[in-house]
Design an enzyme around this catalytic site. Structure first.
Site, PDB file in Angstrom:
ATOM      1  N   ARG A 225      35.104 -56.955   8.884  1.00  0.00           N
ATOM      2  CA  ARG A 225      33.631 -57.027   9.300  1.00  0.00           C
ATOM      3  C   ARG A 225      32.782 -57.920   8.152  1.00  0.00           C
ATOM      4  O   ARG A 225      32.888 -57.706   7.126  1.00  0.00           O
ATOM      5  CB  ARG A 225      32.936 -55.680   9.456  1.00  0.00           C
ATOM      6  CG  ARG A 225      33.643 -54.614  10.259  1.00  0.00           C
ATOM      7  CD  ARG A 225      32.828 -53.406  10.138  1.00  0.00           C
ATOM      8  NE  ARG A 225      31.663 -53.498  11.398  1.00  0.00           N
ATOM      9  CZ  ARG A 225      31.821 -53.385  12.551  1.00  0.00           C
ATOM     10  NH1 ARG A 225      32.804 -52.996  13.130  1.00  0.00           N
ATOM     11  NH2 ARG A 225      30.791 -53.372  13.295  1.00  0.00           N
TER      12      ARG A 225
ATOM     13  N   LYS B 213      24.581 -50.495  15.837  1.00  0.00           N
ATOM     14  CA  LYS B 213      23.886 -50.695  17.058  1.00  0.00           C
ATOM     15  C   LYS B 213      22.933 -49.611  17.080  1.00  0.00           C
ATOM     16  O   LYS B 213      21.752 -49.408  17.458  1.00  0.00           O
ATOM     17  CB  LYS B 213      24.810 -50.822  18.107  1.00  0.00           C
ATOM     18  CG  LYS B 213      25.112 -52.022  18.627  1.00  0.00           C
ATOM     19  CD  LYS B 213      26.028 -51.968  19.833  1.00  0.00           C
ATOM     20  CE  LYS B 213      26.868 -53.325  19.946  1.00  0.00           C
ATOM     21  NZ  LYS B 213      27.969 -53.382  20.902  1.00  0.00           N
TER      22      LYS B 213
ATOM     23  N   GLU C 167      30.825 -54.893  24.164  1.00  0.00           N
ATOM     24  CA  GLU C 167      30.430 -53.869  24.832  1.00  0.00           C
ATOM     25  C   GLU C 167      28.963 -54.218  25.220  1.00  0.00           C
ATOM     26  O   GLU C 167      28.152 -54.381  24.364  1.00  0.00           O
ATOM     27  CB  GLU C 167      30.664 -52.459  24.218  1.00  0.00           C
ATOM     28  CG  GLU C 167      30.165 -51.677  25.275  1.00  0.00           C
ATOM     29  CD  GLU C 167      30.401 -50.084  24.699  1.00  0.00           C
ATOM     30  OE1 GLU C 167      30.858 -49.945  23.426  1.00  0.00           O
ATOM     31  OE2 GLU C 167      30.058 -49.033  25.514  1.00  0.00           O
TER      32      GLU C 167
HETATM   33  P1  ATP Z   1      29.777 -50.493  18.776  1.00  0.00           P
HETATM   34  O1  ATP Z   1      31.309 -50.367  19.108  1.00  0.00           O
HETATM   35  O2  ATP Z   1      29.322 -49.559  17.646  1.00  0.00           O
HETATM   36  O3  ATP Z   1      29.039 -50.240  20.138  1.00  0.00           O
HETATM   37  P2  ATP Z   1      30.299 -53.082  17.553  1.00  0.00           P
HETATM   38  O4  ATP Z   1      29.425 -53.661  16.745  1.00  0.00           O
HETATM   39  O5  ATP Z   1      31.774 -52.796  17.570  1.00  0.00           O
HETATM   40  O6  ATP Z   1      29.333 -51.794  18.155  1.00  0.00           O
HETATM   41  P3  ATP Z   1      31.236 -54.557  20.247  1.00  0.00           P
HETATM   42  O7  ATP Z   1      30.206 -54.866  21.299  1.00  0.00           O
HETATM   43  O8  ATP Z   1      32.242 -53.602  20.284  1.00  0.00           O
HETATM   44  O9  ATP Z   1      30.111 -53.746  18.932  1.00  0.00           O
HETATM   45  O10 ATP Z   1      31.732 -55.786  19.287  1.00  0.00           O
HETATM   46  C1  ATP Z   1      32.216 -56.753  20.079  1.00  0.00           C
HETATM   47  C2  ATP Z   1      33.150 -57.652  18.807  1.00  0.00           C
HETATM   48  O11 ATP Z   1      32.311 -57.908  17.879  1.00  0.00           O
HETATM   49  C3  ATP Z   1      34.162 -56.472  18.400  1.00  0.00           C
HETATM   50  O12 ATP Z   1      35.415 -57.150  18.360  1.00  0.00           O
HETATM   51  C4  ATP Z   1      33.592 -56.323  16.833  1.00  0.00           C
HETATM   52  O13 ATP Z   1      35.074 -56.123  16.218  1.00  0.00           O
HETATM   53  C5  ATP Z   1      32.928 -57.486  16.461  1.00  0.00           C
HETATM   54  N1  ATP Z   1      32.089 -57.195  15.395  1.00  0.00           N
HETATM   55  C6  ATP Z   1      30.941 -56.262  15.640  1.00  0.00           C
HETATM   56  N2  ATP Z   1      30.617 -56.109  14.405  1.00  0.00           N
HETATM   57  C7  ATP Z   1      31.151 -56.840  13.470  1.00  0.00           C
HETATM   58  C8  ATP Z   1      30.780 -57.441  12.350  1.00  0.00           C
HETATM   59  N3  ATP Z   1      29.886 -56.685  11.532  1.00  0.00           N
HETATM   60  N4  ATP Z   1      31.714 -58.370  11.627  1.00  0.00           N
HETATM   61  C9  ATP Z   1      32.739 -58.948  12.341  1.00  0.00           C
HETATM   62  N5  ATP Z   1      32.863 -58.567  13.803  1.00  0.00           N
HETATM   63  C10 ATP Z   1      32.067 -57.257  14.279  1.00  0.00           C
END
Ligand code: ATP
Ligand code: MG
Length: 598
Positions: free
Chosen positions: A302, A312, A59
């Site tokens: 994760r 974030k 995102e």
């Molecule tokens: P938010 O949804 O809080 O804005 P997010 O960390 O989920 O933050 P996204 O931009 O939705 O951010 O993440 C993109 C991809 O990265 C998603 O598929 C998510 O699952 C993966 N991702 C995010 N954080 C991690 C992490 N700590 N370890 C592994 N994959 C991650």
């Protein structure tokens, strides 16, 4: 991309056991035996898929952090290893928080990590398709327009132990639903006045299946589509259909989406692009190919690392509250911050390989991350000399105008790294902490009247300690043993210690930024006793000192990494370093000093 593509099926028993350090890239790929790669292998072997398609779906509401690197290495890595493709899809369904600045930064970070995408897409490219799919669900009796307020929806939803109740609007006729949905799309209703909801099961044990919202009214300008849409699809609907539209075979995501998988499958199955190709008309009209297929969602754990925060929201706050110097502050866990700190793409990929892929949640120790960087830089970073806390040493038996150039290897274990000239003269800088007037037990460095080897130059003796009126040491005077010079008979004479040095007349003054971990505690997310991560900031995480570096370090381009001998690994700052005003960031020390702190 560096990994060669390889046959789809690999017999695990035939794969030699090897460690990450000594593996070639091809072997590294071959030893990855995690459960997701096994599923991919099986799907190729069984003929379920002939080609692999993955996607990375960020995102654009912030910068990428090291957690994202895990998802990136998995999504792009699998595509690369199995000869498939990976798309970059911006999940831009939440226009209020999204920004083109992030769209660009995310692409830059992916390229920096060494990955490239087959197609760059936005969820917003599919808004028209999503809309047609929603109308199809309405016509099938699988979706309805609901007039409950957000608060009422919560009341009706039930709890983990109690079933929910059907919305009073659930039995609206298809005609009425279609009419209302079209009017939502036309912008006739206020934000939040109505939603389009899936009609699934208000008694489901999985709360995600209790008639979840598919569309909401939100009159917000979108970074791509402007004011064209007063309604926006919800994440679960948009994400599942985005994967289906692109023909993603394996949709890899983190474990918190496990409970969403039944809804993901519901959306894909009910919309069923394979039997409704007309839904894809808008795509074909805009030049995008019809690649629809049925994706499979697979979840993995994760990446969590201690001594840092990865949410974030918290990263935004650190920047917004000026607790750090921006998104690329070298202490930030963002890819931009890590890059500026001197982390290399290879070190991050090594970390992700080491951590591996599973469904087990765990917290990786920060020292593992540091060890990966140290390992990469030890192998690849040229050596230089720098003095962080300078003390003058005058060699009184050399003529005033003595200048010579000594030849130093750039890397002790890699001859191909070549050599460089290091100027040597009568007046030197040495490290203040390499001299002790009253040495502690076991001291091996310089003392009054003692000997020490100057790295690559010969052995000196300290004859005199000069102090100012305040009693502080301001200069040492010593003599160089001519018989101990490189190539002379006495060059191998044994002395206890070797120290580094710089020729004072040639050394370049430099700003040296001594970074350390941003947080002083292992779990800065711990909110017990009313604390927040702000209370756990490490007060010593940034110190800036004036030191000196040898000319060959000053001349380096920004982002060049070095081992400053005996001091650690440093990188020429990406933003601020100039040859006439050098700035170096400490990336990581030579050894782990945290695990021994107790
Ligand atoms: P938010 O949804 O809080 O804005 P997010 O960390 O989920 O933050 P996204 O931009 O939705 O951010 O993440 C993109 C991809 O990265 C998603 O598929 C998510 O699952 C993966 N991702 C995010 N954080 C991690 C992490 N700590 N370890 C592994 N994959 C991650
Ligand atoms: Mg997310």
């Amino acid at each position: 991309m560096s990994h060669p593509s390889r046959p789809a099926t690999v017999d695990p028993a035939a794969v030699p056991v090897t460690t990450v350090q000594d593996a070639t890239p091809a072997m590294q790929a071959a030893v990855k035996q995690d459960f997701i790669r096994q599923i991919v292998r099986d799907d190729l072997a069984s003929g379920k898929h002939h080609a692999i398609r993955t996607r990375f779906p960020p995102e654009p509401n912030g910068y990428l952090h090291i957690g994202h690197a895990k998802a990136i290495c998995l999504d792009f890595g699998i595509a690369e290893e199995f000869g498939g493709v990976c798309n970059l899809r911006f999940d831009d369904t939440n226009p209020a928080k999204e920004d083109p600045e992030f769209v660009q930064a995310i692409q830059d970070d992916l390229h920096w990590l060494g990955f490239d995408w087959a197609n760059l897409r936005h969820a917003s490219d599919y808004f028209e398709v999503y809309y047609l799919a929603a109308e199809k669900l309405i016509r099938q009796g699988d979706a309805f327009v609901c007039d409950l307020s957000a608060e009422q929806v919560r009341e009706y939803r039930g709890t983990l132990t109690e079933p929910g109740r059907n919305s009073p609007y659930r039995d609206r006729s298809v005609e009425e639903n279609l009419d209302l949905f079209r009017r939502m799309r036309a912008g006739e209703f206020a934000d939040g006045a109505r939603t389009l909801r899936a009609k699934i099961d208000m008694a489901s044990g999985n709360i995600n299946l209790r008639d979840p919202a598919l569309y909401r009214i939100k009159k917000v300008t979108h970074q791509n589509t402007g004011d064209a849409w007063p309604i926006y699809p919800m994440y679960d609907f948009a994400h599942a259909l985005g994967d289906a539209v692109e023909g993603i075979t394996h949709s890899l995501c983190t474990l918190e989406f496990e409970d969403h998988r039944p809804l993901y499958d519901w959306c894909v199955d009910k919309v069923d692009f394979a039997h409704s190709p007309e839904l894809l008309q808008p795509l074909l009209a805009s030049g995008l190919p019809n690649e629809a297929a049925k994706p499979r969602q697979i979840e993995f754990s994760r990446l969590n690392i201690n001594y840092t925060v990865m949410s974030k929201r918290k990263l935004v706050a650190l920047v917004g509250e000026k607790l750090v110097d921006g998104w690329d502050d070298p202490r930030m866990p963002t890819l931009q911050g890590l890059r500026r700190r001197g982390y290399t793409p290879a070190s991050l990929r090594l970390l992700i390989d080491r951590v591996g892929i599973s469904k087990q949640n765990s917290v990786i120790d920060f020292s593992v991350l540091e060890a990966c960087l140290r390992e990469d830089l030890d192998a690849h970073a040229p050596r230089r000399m720098a003095v962080i806390d300078p003390l003058k040493l005058v060699l009184t038996n050399l003529p005033e105008d003595h200048v010579e150039t000594l030849t130093f290897p750039n890397h002790p274990k890699d001859e191909s790294a070549g050599t460089r000239g290091v100027p040597f003269s009568r007046e030197l800088w040495i490290e203040r902490e390499d001299f002790a007037e009253v040495p502690p037990p076991g001291w091996k460095r310089l003392i009054p009247g003692g000997d020490v080897r100057l790295r690559g130059a010969g052995i000196i003796r300290c004859d005199e300690v000069i102090k100012n009126d305040a009693g502080e040491i301001v200069e040492l005077r010593g003599t160089l043993d001519p018989e101990s010079r490189p190539g002379m008979e006495g060059a191998n004479r044994k002395v206890k210690g070797t120290i580094h040095w710089l020729s004072a007349a040639h050394a370049k003054a430099a700003e040296i930024r001594l970074y350390d971990r941003l947080f002083a505690v292992a779990d800065p997310d711990d909110e017990s006793e009313g604390k927040t991560y702000r209370d756990y900031l490490n007060p010593d995480s940034k110190r800036s000192v004036r030191g000196y570096v040898e000319p060959a370090a000053a001349e380096a381009a920004p982002e060049t990494s070095f081992q400053f001998e005996r001091l650690g690994y440093f990188v020429a700052d990406r933003r601020d370093h100039r040859s006439d005003a050098p700035v170096f960031n400490r990336s990581v020390g030579l050894r782990d000093t945290w695990t021994t702190k107790g």
